[in-house]
Design an enzyme around this catalytic site. Structure first.
Site, mmCIF file in Angstrom:
data_model
loop_
_atom_site.group_PDB
_atom_site.id
_atom_site.type_symbol
_atom_site.label_atom_id
_atom_site.label_comp_id
_atom_site.label_asym_id
_atom_site.label_seq_id
_atom_site.Cartn_x
_atom_site.Cartn_y
_atom_site.Cartn_z
ATOM 1 N N ALA A 1 0.828 -1.216 0.000
ATOM 2 C CA ALA A 1 0.000 0.000 0.000
ATOM 3 C C ALA A 1 0.855 1.255 0.000
ATOM 4 O O ALA A 1 0.506 2.260 0.588
ATOM 5 C CB ALA A 1 -0.910 -0.010 1.227
ATOM 6 N N ARG B 1 -3.609 8.869 -10.151
ATOM 7 C CA ARG B 1 -4.785 9.028 -11.007
ATOM 8 C C ARG B 1 -6.094 9.238 -10.233
ATOM 9 O O ARG B 1 -7.127 9.541 -10.823
ATOM 10 C CB ARG B 1 -4.911 7.817 -11.940
ATOM 11 N N ASP C 1 -5.106 -1.769 -2.711
ATOM 12 C CA ASP C 1 -6.108 -1.170 -3.595
ATOM 13 C C ASP C 1 -6.925 -2.220 -4.343
ATOM 14 O O ASP C 1 -7.599 -1.911 -5.315
ATOM 15 C CB ASP C 1 -5.437 -0.202 -4.586
HETATM 16 C C1 UD1 Z 1 1.426 -5.288 -10.948
HETATM 17 C C2 UD1 Z 1 2.102 -6.546 -11.443
HETATM 18 C C3 UD1 Z 1 1.396 -7.037 -12.700
HETATM 19 C C4 UD1 Z 1 -0.061 -7.279 -12.408
HETATM 20 C C5 UD1 Z 1 -0.706 -6.042 -11.813
HETATM 21 C C6 UD1 Z 1 -2.081 -6.339 -11.324
HETATM 22 C C7 UD1 Z 1 4.457 -6.331 -10.858
HETATM 23 C C8 UD1 Z 1 5.792 -5.991 -11.330
HETATM 24 N N1 UD1 Z 1 3.476 -6.248 -11.756
HETATM 25 O O1 UD1 Z 1 1.608 -4.312 -11.948
HETATM 26 O O2 UD1 Z 1 1.986 -8.236 -13.153
HETATM 27 O O3 UD1 Z 1 -0.737 -7.670 -13.568
HETATM 28 O O4 UD1 Z 1 0.060 -5.560 -10.679
HETATM 29 O O5 UD1 Z 1 -2.725 -5.158 -10.939
HETATM 30 O O6 UD1 Z 1 4.296 -6.692 -9.707
HETATM 31 N N2 UD1 Z 1 3.455 -0.906 -4.753
HETATM 32 C C9 UD1 Z 1 4.189 -0.640 -3.636
HETATM 33 N N3 UD1 Z 1 5.489 -0.293 -3.771
HETATM 34 C C10 UD1 Z 1 6.107 -0.223 -4.978
HETATM 35 C C11 UD1 Z 1 5.341 -0.501 -6.115
HETATM 36 C C12 UD1 Z 1 4.021 -0.858 -5.984
HETATM 37 O O7 UD1 Z 1 3.664 -0.694 -2.512
HETATM 38 O O8 UD1 Z 1 7.282 0.089 -4.983
HETATM 39 C C13 UD1 Z 1 2.041 -1.276 -4.618
HETATM 40 C C14 UD1 Z 1 1.136 -0.238 -5.230
HETATM 41 O O9 UD1 Z 1 0.706 0.690 -4.251
HETATM 42 C C15 UD1 Z 1 -0.013 -1.063 -5.740
HETATM 43 C C16 UD1 Z 1 0.599 -2.425 -6.027
HETATM 44 O O10 UD1 Z 1 1.828 -2.465 -5.317
HETATM 45 O O11 UD1 Z 1 -1.018 -1.235 -4.769
HETATM 46 C C17 UD1 Z 1 0.817 -2.688 -7.508
HETATM 47 O O12 UD1 Z 1 1.709 -1.728 -8.007
HETATM 48 P P1 UD1 Z 1 1.604 -1.160 -9.460
HETATM 49 O O13 UD1 Z 1 2.715 -0.244 -9.706
HETATM 50 O O14 UD1 Z 1 0.226 -0.663 -9.705
HETATM 51 O O15 UD1 Z 1 1.848 -2.484 -10.322
HETATM 52 P P2 UD1 Z 1 1.367 -2.732 -11.779
HETATM 53 O O16 UD1 Z 1 2.265 -2.024 -12.687
HETATM 54 O O17 UD1 Z 1 -0.070 -2.481 -11.881
#
Ligand code: UD1
Ligand code: CA
Length: 452
Positions: A8, A14, A101
């Site tokens: 989280a 967005r 989320d």
């Molecule tokens: C990620 C997955 C993807 C999947 C998708 C589903 C990876 C690399 N990719 O992509 O395969 O299809 O979710 O929705 O895992 N977050 C952190 N710290 C970070 C980065 C992200 O806490 O450093 C959290 C974000 O707040 C979010 C979640 O991890 O809740 C997913 O991160 P996001 O950057 O949205 O990943 P996607 O690119 O959507």
């Protein structure tokens, strides 16, 4: 032994909001609260929330004995996020990875996923998306075994045709994470440490990928913008409406009821259109809620009827009460059986005994009213001097004439009568008649001014 991670830390750009994304609501409850509640349902003994953007607000809201927070100061990817929690994981634990989320995953789905985890196998939740754009794609070998996940931005045109996507949710032994996470590299299109790369590392280590899929796509849908939030809210409310109907409630239109909390119902309840229920609401047998009512943290006894456009908050109603239309019952309203509160009546901290009526245009605050009292139209309890609140007590069978002002503190005795238009400043004894208004004077032959 189950440790649950909730990612989280992300910003939620967005949403265009000052509130951290995971604190936005679905069904009146923060997204991350949905996730933590589900984590508890599946038996997570330790819940670790990875926080970053808006960390303080998230920690303040989510503090609980079984919850720990891990700060990911810089968001360098989902793999990096999980890495921050490694020191907190118990060595023998199974670790379930969830997203702050993604609010509506069912506990049953996660239980199936966890059940497939052991030293030789990890669990991955996937789903087939009509439009898989943006998601990580699941790569399988000829035998159908999962061998890797490739992110959309890193995928070839051929791989982009794959409809099976990574939901992000996985379950894996802590020992495996300890081994694989330090091996992650960020030489990819986004320059991030991808959690998804552990699938290929598992494969290389001879650990099989056990795949589960949810019953509905909405279970694994995340929220990145207000449109997605609205769409999931809709789905959630549809589920709530179905639960209510399954429990025997008549919903005049299942699309026009909103449950933002828990709504407990008896038999043969009827809920008309455009009603909103917030917090803990209990409706007894045979309760009827007419259109456009808002009911917050209240209990409504058997066969009571709440007429249209009424607003109830922290109110307790016994059986056969008749409320509204256009009534406002504020916190501390307690009504016994057969009480009637009519249109444009406001009550607050009002304890009203059996069979009493306040039918029109009144304010009853900081008051106790006995049985079978009739409070006439326009009666006001003057309970406030600008600083202090004072009590009004009205005995059984009293009759308060219309348009009276009862200046508290004041007691109106049982069986007494207050004449219409009175301003009552002194106690009225039992069975007395109190009239406190200027006497009427009739002037004979008086001539009204006329226009020239
Ligand atoms: C990620 C997955 C993807 C999947 C998708 C589903 C990876 C690399 N990719 O992509 O395969 O299809 O979710 O929705 O895992 N977050 C952190 N710290 C970070 C980065 C992200 O806490 O450093 C959290 C974000 O707040 C979010 C979640 O991890 O809740 C997913 O991160 P996001 O950057 O949205 O990943 P996607 O690119 O959507
Ligand atoms: Ca995402």
């Amino acid at each position: 032994m189950l440790d649950i991670l909730v990612l989280a830390a992300g910003k939620g750009t967005r949403m265009r909001s000052d509130l951290p994304k995971v604190l936005h609501p679905i069904g009146g409850k923060a997204l991350v609260q949905h996730v933590v509640d589900t984590a508890r349902k599946v038996g997570g003994e330790q819940i670790l929330i990875i926080v970053g953007h808006g960390a303080e607000k998230v920690e303040e809201r989510m503090a609980a004995p079984d919850v720990k927070f891990v700060l990911q100061a810089q968001q360098l990817g989902t793999g990096h996020a999980v890495q921050q929690a490694l020191p907190q994981l118990r060595n023998d634990a199974t670790v379930l990875i969830l997203y702050g989320d993604v609010p509506l995953t069912r506990a049953e789905t996660l239980q199936k996923l966890i059940a497939g985890v052991n030293e030789k196998q990890m669990g991955l939740l996937t789903v087939n998306m009509p439009d898989p754009t943006e998601y990580g794609r699941i790569l399988r070998d000829n035998s159908g075994a999962v061998i890797a996940i490739v992110e959309h931005k890193d995928a070839s045109d051929e791989q982009k045709k794959i409809a099976e996507i990574n939901t992000g949710i996985m379950a894996v032994k802590a020992a495996h994470l300890q081994k694989w996470l330090p091996q992650l590299k960020n030489n990819n299109a986004q320059g991030e440490f991808y959690l998804t790369d552990i699938i290929a590392l598992a494969k290389a280590d001879g650990v099989a990928i056990h795949v589960e899929q949810p019953d509905a796509i909405e279970e694994v849908e995340g929220i990145n913008n207000r449109r997605q939030q609205a769409a999931l809210e809709c789905f959630y409310q549809k589920q709530k409406a179905n639960e209510l109907m399954d429990a025997g409630v008549t919903l005049l239109d299942p699309h026009r009821v909103d449950v933002r909390g828990s709504l407990t119902v008896g038999r043969d309840v009827i809920i008309d259109v455009n009603c909103v229920f917030e917090g803990d609401v209990v409706l007894g047998d045979g309760v009827v809620i007419e259109p456009n009512c808002i009911i917050i943290n209240s209990r409504i006894g058997n066969n009571s009827r709440i007429k249209a456009f009424s607003h109830l908050e922290d109110a307790e109603l016994a059986a056969n009460c008749d409320i509204g239309p256009y009534a406002r019952l504020r916190p501390g309203t307690q009504l016994a059986d057969d009480v009637k509160i009519g249109n444009f009546v406001e009550t607050k901290k009002a304890v009203i005994a059996k069979g009493s009526k306040v039918n029109h245009l009144s304010y009853i605050g900081d008051a106790t009213i006995g049985t079978k009292v009739n409070v006439g139209a326009g009666t006001i309890t003057c309970n406030y001097d600008g600083v202090n609140k004072f009590k009004t007590e009205i005995g059984d069978n009293a009759f308060i004439g219309s348009n009276s002002a009862l200046v508290a503190p004041v007691k109106i005795g049982a069986g007494s009568t207050v004449g219409a238009g009175s301003i009552i400043t002194k106690d009225v004894e039992e069975a007395e008649l109190a009239i406190a208004r200027s006497k009427q004077r009739n002037i004979q032959g008086w001539e009204r001014p006329t226009k020239k």
